[in-house]
Design a protein around this motif. Structure first.
Motif, PDB file in Angstrom:
ATOM      1  N   THR A 216      27.174   5.406 -29.932  1.00  0.00           N
ATOM      2  CA  THR A 216      27.454   6.839 -29.796  1.00  0.00           C
ATOM      3  C   THR A 216      27.048   7.576 -31.071  1.00  0.00           C
ATOM      4  OG1 THR A 216      29.308   6.401 -28.304  1.00  0.00           O
ATOM      5  CG2 THR A 216      29.250   8.563 -29.362  1.00  0.00           C
ATOM      6  N   HIS A 220      24.223  10.625 -31.503  1.00  0.00           N
ATOM      7  CA  HIS A 220      24.454  11.924 -32.145  1.00  0.00           C
ATOM      8  C   HIS A 220      23.511  12.136 -33.326  1.00  0.00           C
ATOM      9  CE1 HIS A 220      27.837  13.543 -29.908  1.00  0.00           C
ATOM     10  NE2 HIS A 220      28.336  12.306 -29.830  1.00  0.00           N
ATOM     11  N   ASN A 257      22.093  20.755 -26.928  1.00  0.00           N
ATOM     12  CA  ASN A 257      23.520  20.778 -27.232  1.00  0.00           C
ATOM     13  C   ASN A 257      24.392  20.998 -26.009  1.00  0.00           C
ATOM     14  OD1 ASN A 257      23.524  20.530 -30.224  1.00  0.00           O
ATOM     15  ND2 ASN A 257      22.283  22.381 -30.090  1.00  0.00           N
ATOM     16  N   LYS A 262      25.491  15.741 -23.682  1.00  0.00           N
ATOM     17  CA  LYS A 262      26.255  14.965 -24.665  1.00  0.00           C
ATOM     18  C   LYS A 262      27.384  14.168 -24.010  1.00  0.00           C
ATOM     19  CE  LYS A 262      25.413  17.703 -28.829  1.00  0.00           C
ATOM     20  NZ  LYS A 262      26.008  18.509 -29.915  1.00  0.00           N
ATOM     21  N   GLU A 266      27.746  10.076 -23.610  1.00  0.00           N
ATOM     22  CA  GLU A 266      28.919   9.448 -24.227  1.00  0.00           C
ATOM     23  C   GLU A 266      29.733   8.654 -23.205  1.00  0.00           C
ATOM     24  OE1 GLU A 266      30.973  12.725 -25.883  1.00  0.00           O
ATOM     25  OE2 GLU A 266      29.612  12.972 -27.596  1.00  0.00           O
TER      26      GLU A 266
END
Length: 698
Positions: A216, A220, A257, A262, A266
Motif C-alpha cells: 500500500t 501511494h 486522486n 485509491k 487499497e
C-alpha cells in the motif's frame, strides 16, 4: 471428413496463434490439405487496389510461383470465382473453357478443382482453392466445409490483405500506407519516435502480496511520483496551450486522486492482491464504465483512466522508460496512446505529428493535438511501431493515414502540400472572429460540443459561438455515489462562466442502457432501446430535480443556460420535464435564489420524436437533432458493430428525408433548430444541411 466442426475450430485456433503473416498463410494451406485429403491447396489474395489476384501461399503447386503469379478478375477459374463471388466445384479443370494454364505453377497433373471466394463485409479478400488428381467433383460435405472455412478466415485475412505486407514482388513500392481515424487535421513529416512502456496493464498477471502495508505504501509513493510528473509536464507545456486546455493536467490530477482509484486499490491489497494486480483490476473496472457507452465522447474517456493507470504502474514497478535523447530534428511520436504528459517531454517545435494505434477522434490526444496544431492519426490498424522505429514517416491528418518510408518523390509532394496548407491556415485565422456566412448571405451559427471544460478550447479559439451540447454524465460516472446538488453546482458554474455570455446547452443526465454507473446496476438485453435518457431520470425524479436545481442555481450569475432533454419519444415526457423545471424555479425563488426559467429544448434522436414535433411544440423552446442516434435508429445500424458499421451513413437518403422533414416542421412552428454529432463535423454533410436550411451546427 471426420468431425468437420472440430476440425474447423482447430484450424482457426492454430491460425490465431500464428503471428507471422507468411507463416499464417502457409498454415492455412498446409492444414486444409491435410483436413480435406487434397493434393493441392492455394490461397490467392487481392492486391490492395483490388484489381488483380496474386498467389500468396500454396501447398502442391510450385513454391517459386508464390508472389509471382497474378490473375486479373475474371481471368481463369480463380478469376471467375472472384468476379462472380460464387463457389466453383468441377471434376476436370483443364477441360473447362475458363481454365488458364500457368506454366510457373506446374498444375497440369491436377483435375478436380474447387474454389470459394473470401469475402469480408461485402469486400473481396481473395480466393481459396483445393485441387486433386482424381477426375471427380469434391463431395457436398467437402464443399460445405470449405465454404465454412472461407467465411471464418475472411475476417482474419482481411487486415493482412489490405495492408499489402504479404506482397514481396520487387516491382511493388517499398513504402507502406496505414489507415486510421482522423484525430487532428494537417500534414507532418519526420522520424518515427516510439513511446512505449516496458510493461502494459494488459501484461500484469494475478499476484498476491506478502506485506499489505508495504505494498500500500509503494502504491501511494507511485501516486506521488506520477503527481510530480504531471506537475512538471504542466509547467513545460502549459505556456503553449491555449486558454483552459491547460486544465487537462488538472483533470489528470483529479483522476489520480479520486477516492474510487485509491480506495479501490487499497481494498484489493487488503484482500491479498499484489499492488500491480490490484491497480490493474481497479483501472479496468473504472475504464469499463466508459468503454461500454455508446456515446463516443464518453467512450474516449476510458483512455484517460487507462493512461493514468499505466503511469502509476510504470512508477510502481520502477519500469519508467529509459531516457534517450531525441534527435534534434522533426519527430513523429508513435504509441498506443500519446498522453499530454508524453507531449510535455519534448520541445513542441520537434513534434511534427502523432500516430496512435488506439484511441479515437475524441481522445484527449486528438483534442490536445488539435489545439496545438499538430497533425494526428488515431486507431491506426496493423501498424507495429517498433518495426519502423527511426524511419521516415508522413502523417496525413486530413485523410487519417500515415505513410512509412515514403520515396523522395512522394515526400517532396507532401512537403509542397504542407507549405500550401500553412498559407491556407494563415488565411483562415483572419476569418475566425467573423460570422459564419455564405456568399449569398445565409448565416450559420457554429457551436462546440464538450463534456469537460477543457475540451471546448480548440473550438472557442477558432470562433465557436457557444456550446451546443454539454454532456453532464461525467460527474456521475466518476463518483462512487450520486453527486450532491452542491457538487454539481460547482461544476456547472465553471462551465457556464467560461462561456458567458455565449449560450451553453446542458443535456440532462443521459445515463442508463449503454452508460452504466458503478453504484447503480442495470442489466438489459437491449440497452439501446431500454431504460436510458429521460426515461431513466423521470423514473428517478430525485436525481432529475437535484440536477435541474444545480443547473438553475449555476445560471443565476451567468444567464446563458439552455436545458436539453435526451432520448425523448413521448409528449408526456417533455410535459413532465417542463413541469419539474417550472416548479424548481418557483422553489428556488422562495428560498431566495433569483432563478429564471431557461430555454428548454429536446433532442430528436428517436424517430417518434421527429413525427411528434407539432404535439411537442407547446413544451419546448428549441430542437437539437442528435444525428448519431437518429441515423442509428433510422437505419437500424449499430455504428459500433464492425460487421455493420460500414452501413452507418448519415448521408443515407432516409436520413436526408428525415432532416428535411424536421427542418420544415420547426420552421412552420418557429422553433430554433440545430444539429449536433459527427454529421456536423463532416464538410459534405454540412453543405447538405445548409442547403436544407439548417442555421445552427454543433
Amino acid at each position: 471428413m471426420h468431425s468437420p466442426l472440430a476440425s474447423l475450430i482447430t484450424l482457426v485456433e492454430t491460425i490465431a496463434r500464428t503471428q507471422d503473416p507468411e507463416a499464417m498463410m502457409d498454415t492455412i494451406v498446409e492444414r486444409l490439405c491435410d483436413l480435406m485429403h487434397a493434393e493441392v491447396c492455394s490461397l490467392y489474395l487481392c492486391n490492395p487496389e483490388q484489381d488483380t489476384l496474386i498467389l500468396a501461399a500454396t501447398r502442391g503447386l510450385s513454391r517459386e510461383a508464390v508472389g509471382k503469379v497474378s490473375l486479373n478478375l475474371n481471368e481463369g477459374l480463380v478469376g471467375h470465382i472472384a468476379a462472380s463471388l460464387s463457389t466453383l466445384n468441377i471434376a476436370d479443370a483443364p477441360s473447362d473453357d475458363r481454365f488458364v494454364y500457368i506454366p510457373e505453377t506446374h498444375e497440369q497433373s491436377y483435375h478436380r478443382f474447387m474454389g470459394v471466394p473470401l469475402i469480408h463485409l461485402r469486400k473481396l479478400v481473395g480466393v481459396l482453392v483445393v485441387q486433386g488428381t482424381l477426375n471427380q467433383q469434391f463431395n457436398d460435405d467437402e464443399e460445405a466445409f470449405l465454404i465454412t472455412v472461407a467465411s471464418q478466415l475472411a475476417g482474419t485475412l482481411h487486415h493482412l490483405q489490405r495492408s499489402g505486407s504479404w506482397m514481396s514482388q520487387p516491382t511493388l513500392s517499398s513504402y507502406e500506407r496505414y489507415k486510421g481515424v482522423k484525430g487532428s487535421s494537417g500534414i507532418g513529416t519526420g522520424r518515427l519516435w516510439v513511446i512505449d512502456p516496458h510493461m502494459t496493464l494488459d501484461q500484469v498477471e494475478a499476484g498476491i502480496n506478502s506485506d499489505a502495508i508495504a505494498e500500500t505504501a509503494d502504491f501511494h509513493q507511485a501516486i506521488e511520483w506520477v503527481a510530480e510528473e504531471l506537475e512538471a509536464g504542466s509547467g513545460r507545456l502549459g505556456n503553449h496551450l491555449p486558454g483552459d486546455l491547460h486544465a487537462l493536467f488538472g483533470v489528470y490530477q483529479m483522476m489520480l486522486n479520486s477516492p474510487e482509484l485509491k480506495q479501490g486499490v487499497e481494498e484489493k491489497i487488503k484482500q491479498g492482491d499484489s499492488a500491480p494486480w490490484a491497480l490493474c483490476q481497479v483501472i479496468r473496472e473504472m475504464a469499463h464504465l466508459f468503454e461500454q457507452s455508446n456515446d463516443p465522447y464518453l467512450k474516449a474517456r476510458s483512455e484517460d483512466i487507462t493512461n493514468i493507470g499505466q503511469r502509476i504502474l510504470n512508477q510502481l514497478l520502477q519500469h519508467d522508460r529509459q531516457v534517450t535523447e531525441a534527435p534534434d530534428e522533426a519527430l513523429i511520436l508513435c504509441g498506443e496512446l500519446i498522453s499530454i504528459t508524453d507531449l510535455a517531454e519534448f520541445p513542441l517545435k520537434r513534434i511534427h505529428g502523432i500516430v496512435c494505434t488506439a484511441g479515437s477522434s475524441l481522445s484527449h490526444t486528438a483534442i490536445v493535438a488539435n489545439a496545438l496544431g499538430i497533425p494526428a492519426v488515431m486507431a491506426v490498424e496493423d501498424l507495429k511501431p517498433a518495426k519502423f522505429r527511426g524511419k521516415r514517416v508522413i502523417v496525413d491528418g486530413n485523410r487519417g493515414e500515415c505513410i512509412v518510408t515514403p520515396p523522395d518523390a512522394l515526400l517532396n509532394e507532401y512537403k509542397r502540400m504542407i507549405a500550401e496548407e500553412q498559407r491556407f491556415i494563415a488565411g483562415l485565422d483572419k476569418l475566425k472572429s467573423l460570422p459564419a456566412e455564405t456568399l449569398d448571405g445565409f448565416r450559420v451559427e457554429l457551436l462546440t460540443n464538450t463534456g469537460l471544460l477543457a475540451d471546448a478550447t480548440p473550438g472557442l479559439e477558432r470562433g465557436a459561438e457557444g456550446v451546443g451540447l454539454y454532456r453532464s454524465e461525467i460527474p456521475f460516472m466518476i463518483h462512487d455515489s450520486f453527486p450532491t446538488e452542491e457538487e454539481q453546482l460547482r461544476i456547472y458554474q465553471k462551465v457556464l462562466a467560461a462561456y458567458a455570455p455565449k449560450p451553453v446547452s446542458m443535456r440532462s443526465l443521459d445515463i442508463g442502457g449503454d452508460k452504466q454507473l458503478p453504484y447503480f446496476e442495470m442489466s438489459e438485453e437491449n440497452p439501446y432501446l431500454g431504460w436510458r435518457g429521460i426515461r431513466f431520470t423521470l423514473d428517478n425524479t430525485q436525481l432529475l430535480i437535484t440536477q435541474i436545481r444545480a443547473m438553475l442555481r449555476a445560471n443565476i450569475a451567468n444567464g446563458n443556460l439552455k436545458l436539453l432533454v435526451p432520448m425523448v419519444s413521448r409528449v408526456d415526457e417533455m410535459m413532465t420535464f417542463r413541469q419539474h423545471v417550472e416548479k424548481a424555479v418557483d422553489d428556488l425563488n422562495k428560498l431566495g435564489y433569483p432563478a429564471q426559467l431557461p430555454s428548454i429544448g429536446m433532442m430528436v434522436e428517436v424517430p417518434s420524436a421527429m413525427l411528434l414535433i407539432p404535439k411537442l411544440a407547446p413544451y419546448i423552446d428549441f430542437v437539437s437533432v442528435g444525428s448519431n442516434d437518429l441515423t442509428q435508429y433510422l437505419l437500424a445500424v449499430d455504428r459500433n458493430n464492425p460487421r455493420v458499421s460500414a452501413l452507418f451513413d448519415h448521408l443515407h437518403p432516409a436520413v436526408m428525408l428525415a432532416l428535411e422533414y424536421i427542418q420544415k416542421e420547426c420552421e412552420n412552428l418557429n422553433l430554433p433548430l440545430s444539429v449536433c454529432g459527427e454529421m456536423a463535423s463532416d464538410p459534405v454533410a454540412v453543405l447538405v444541411m445548409i442547403a436544407l436550411g439548417y442555421q445552427s451546427i454543433s
